[in-house]
Scaffold this active site. Structure first.
Site, PDB file in Angstrom:
ATOM      1  N   HIS A  41       5.002   5.294   2.233  1.00 31.56           N
ATOM      2  CA  HIS A  41       4.479   4.194   2.550  1.00 31.56           C
ATOM      3  C   HIS A  41       3.155   3.702   1.890  1.00 31.56           C
ATOM      4  O   HIS A  41       2.047   4.341   1.894  1.00 31.56           O
ATOM      5  CB  HIS A  41       4.037   3.932   3.946  1.00 31.56           C
ATOM      6  CG  HIS A  41       3.771   2.667   4.545  1.00 31.56           C
ATOM      7  ND1 HIS A  41       2.250   2.500   5.283  1.00 31.56           N
ATOM      8  CD2 HIS A  41       4.241   1.402   4.598  1.00 31.56           C
ATOM      9  CE1 HIS A  41       2.168   1.342   5.727  1.00 31.56           C
ATOM     10  NE2 HIS A  41       3.228   0.683   5.431  1.00 31.56           N
ATOM     11  N   GLU A  68       6.893   2.859  -1.319  1.00 31.11           N
ATOM     12  CA  GLU A  68       7.044   1.652  -0.592  1.00 31.11           C
ATOM     13  C   GLU A  68       5.838   0.888  -1.346  1.00 31.11           C
ATOM     14  O   GLU A  68       4.892   1.567  -1.389  1.00 31.11           O
ATOM     15  CB  GLU A  68       7.196   1.448   0.664  1.00 31.11           C
ATOM     16  CG  GLU A  68       7.172   0.048   1.342  1.00 31.11           C
ATOM     17  CD  GLU A  68       5.785  -0.588   1.939  1.00 31.11           C
ATOM     18  OE1 GLU A  68       5.931  -1.554   2.337  1.00 31.11           O
ATOM     19  OE2 GLU A  68       4.871   0.219   1.646  1.00 31.11           O
ATOM     20  N   ASP A  70       3.657  -3.347  -1.577  1.00 36.78           N
ATOM     21  CA  ASP A  70       3.352  -4.516  -1.462  1.00 36.78           C
ATOM     22  C   ASP A  70       2.998  -5.356  -2.703  1.00 36.78           C
ATOM     23  O   ASP A  70       1.957  -5.256  -3.236  1.00 36.78           O
ATOM     24  CB  ASP A  70       2.221  -4.743  -0.209  1.00 36.78           C
ATOM     25  CG  ASP A  70       2.478  -3.735   0.939  1.00 36.78           C
ATOM     26  OD1 ASP A  70       3.225  -4.237   1.870  1.00 36.78           O
ATOM     27  OD2 ASP A  70       1.799  -2.646   0.798  1.00 36.78           O
ATOM     28  N   HIS A  83      -1.727  -4.567  -0.426  1.00 38.46           N
ATOM     29  CA  HIS A  83      -1.372  -4.787   1.132  1.00 38.46           C
ATOM     30  C   HIS A  83      -1.793  -6.066   1.938  1.00 38.46           C
ATOM     31  O   HIS A  83      -1.086  -6.992   2.209  1.00 38.46           O
ATOM     32  CB  HIS A  83      -1.416  -3.660   2.061  1.00 38.46           C
ATOM     33  CG  HIS A  83      -0.919  -3.962   3.412  1.00 38.46           C
ATOM     34  ND1 HIS A  83      -1.709  -4.154   4.612  1.00 38.46           N
ATOM     35  CD2 HIS A  83       0.170  -3.966   4.081  1.00 38.46           C
ATOM     36  CE1 HIS A  83      -0.923  -4.594   5.518  1.00 38.46           C
ATOM     37  NE2 HIS A  83       0.112  -4.276   5.307  1.00 38.46           N
ATOM     38  N   GLU A 151       7.935  -4.632  -0.843  1.00 36.59           N
ATOM     39  CA  GLU A 151       7.712  -5.769  -0.020  1.00 36.59           C
ATOM     40  C   GLU A 151       6.967  -6.850  -0.571  1.00 36.59           C
ATOM     41  O   GLU A 151       5.942  -6.773  -1.288  1.00 36.59           O
ATOM     42  CB  GLU A 151       6.968  -5.259   1.180  1.00 36.59           C
ATOM     43  CG  GLU A 151       6.722  -6.390   2.354  1.00 36.59           C
ATOM     44  CD  GLU A 151       5.859  -5.924   3.530  1.00 36.59           C
ATOM     45  OE1 GLU A 151       5.335  -6.960   3.893  1.00 36.59           O
ATOM     46  OE2 GLU A 151       5.595  -4.779   3.450  1.00 36.59           O
TER      47      GLU A 151
END
Length: 291
Positions: A41, A68, A70, A83, A151
């Site tokens: 993450h 992962e 953003d 993020h 994301e």
């Protein structure tokens, strides 16, 4: 030991003491699994500052394939990996640019963001780490031979971010057959954003972040391949209900849950039958869920 390995190990020690293709999907693409697929993450963010290249490398040093991240758009249209929609928590933007509250990502150019220290807040050993552009991030993943769960953050704030993201992915070679089938997933909390990605690149695996009601799942299955909920909102019955449906590519919908950071909880959600676990502590989750 490399400088990169030494840095990541030190941090660990401190913390511990356009044709349409039918994607294989992340679990299938990874081959036989010993347990749920583990996603680091924001990188291995328990061990290095989130969404930085150091966090990518920390995940690699731990043997974690999937990372992962953003993405958001700067004032001048550059995709950066961060993020929060503001820069104040994970950079020194308040000191470098006083008087520009609330320090929103969208209000700064890429050149301004490149000046910020995105590591010191996490630890002195990471002082000088930068907010990477998506291009820089993809190149580091490619060097490490890692995979990406990307994301699209706050898409309502950034009209056209899906097209911009796909353009950079294409330019960096991440929309070729190999990447699309085995190394890339795009997700968002915005259903319309996921739909936009699916319409523009129907071959790309997509995920919806959230926990739709069971009755609503068929409508999501029309445009996504994964339902990715918070672990606090699911049980075995919900996971089974998702997996009973086929997603946009005719394969069973998958469930990747977030953000699970301790061994006991990881073992519990693995018992629900989830396909993947998104975690700040990927080594802990991997070790707790191996079968």
């Amino acid at each position: 030991m490399s400088v990169r390995t030494a840095t990541a190990s030190g941090a660990v020690a401190a913390l511990l003491g356009a044709c349409v293709l039918l994607p294989a999907g992340p679990a299938q693409a990874s081959g036989a699994q010993d347990g749920p697929v583990v996603y680091a993450h924001r990188g291995a963010s328990a061990y290095a500052p989130e969404n930085t290249l150091a966090a990518v490398d920390a995940a690699d040093d731990l043997g974690i394939d999937w990372v992962e991240n953003d993405v958001q758009l700067t004032k001048d249209g550059v995709l950066v990996v961060v993020h929060d929609t503001t820069l104040s928590r994970t950079t020194d933007a308040e000191e470098v640019f006083p008087g520009r509250a609330p320090w929103a990502v969208k209000d700064f150019t890429a050149a301004e963001i490149a000046k910020l220290d995105a590591g010191s807040w996490f630890g002195a050993g990471f002082a000088g780490a930068r907010v990477p552009t998506l291009t820089q991030y993809l190149r580091r993943l490619e060097r490490n031979r890692q995979k990406l769960l990307l994301e699209i953050k706050s898409p309502e704030t950034y009209p056209g971010i899906e097209k911009a993201t796909l353009r950079i992915l294409r330019e960096e070679g991440w929309l070729d057959r190999g990447h699309v089938r085995h190394r890339l997933i795009i997700q968002s909390f915005g259903a319309e954003s996921v739909k936009n990605v699916h319409v523009q690149r129907p071959d790309v695996v997509t995920g919806f972040l959230g926990t739709p009601a069971v009755a609503d799942l068929p409508s999501y299955a029309a445009f996504t391949d994964q339902i990715n909920p918070s672990y606090t909102t699911i049980g075995a019955d919900y996971v089974a209900a998702v997996q009973e449906l086929k997603g946009a590519h005719g394969k069973p919908l998958q469930v990747n849950t977030w953000t699970v950071n301790d061994a006991a909880k990881a073992a519990e959600v693995a018992g629900f039958g989830v396909d993947g676990i998104i975690t700040n502590n990927p080594d802990t989750v991997r070790d707790a869920t191996r079968r």
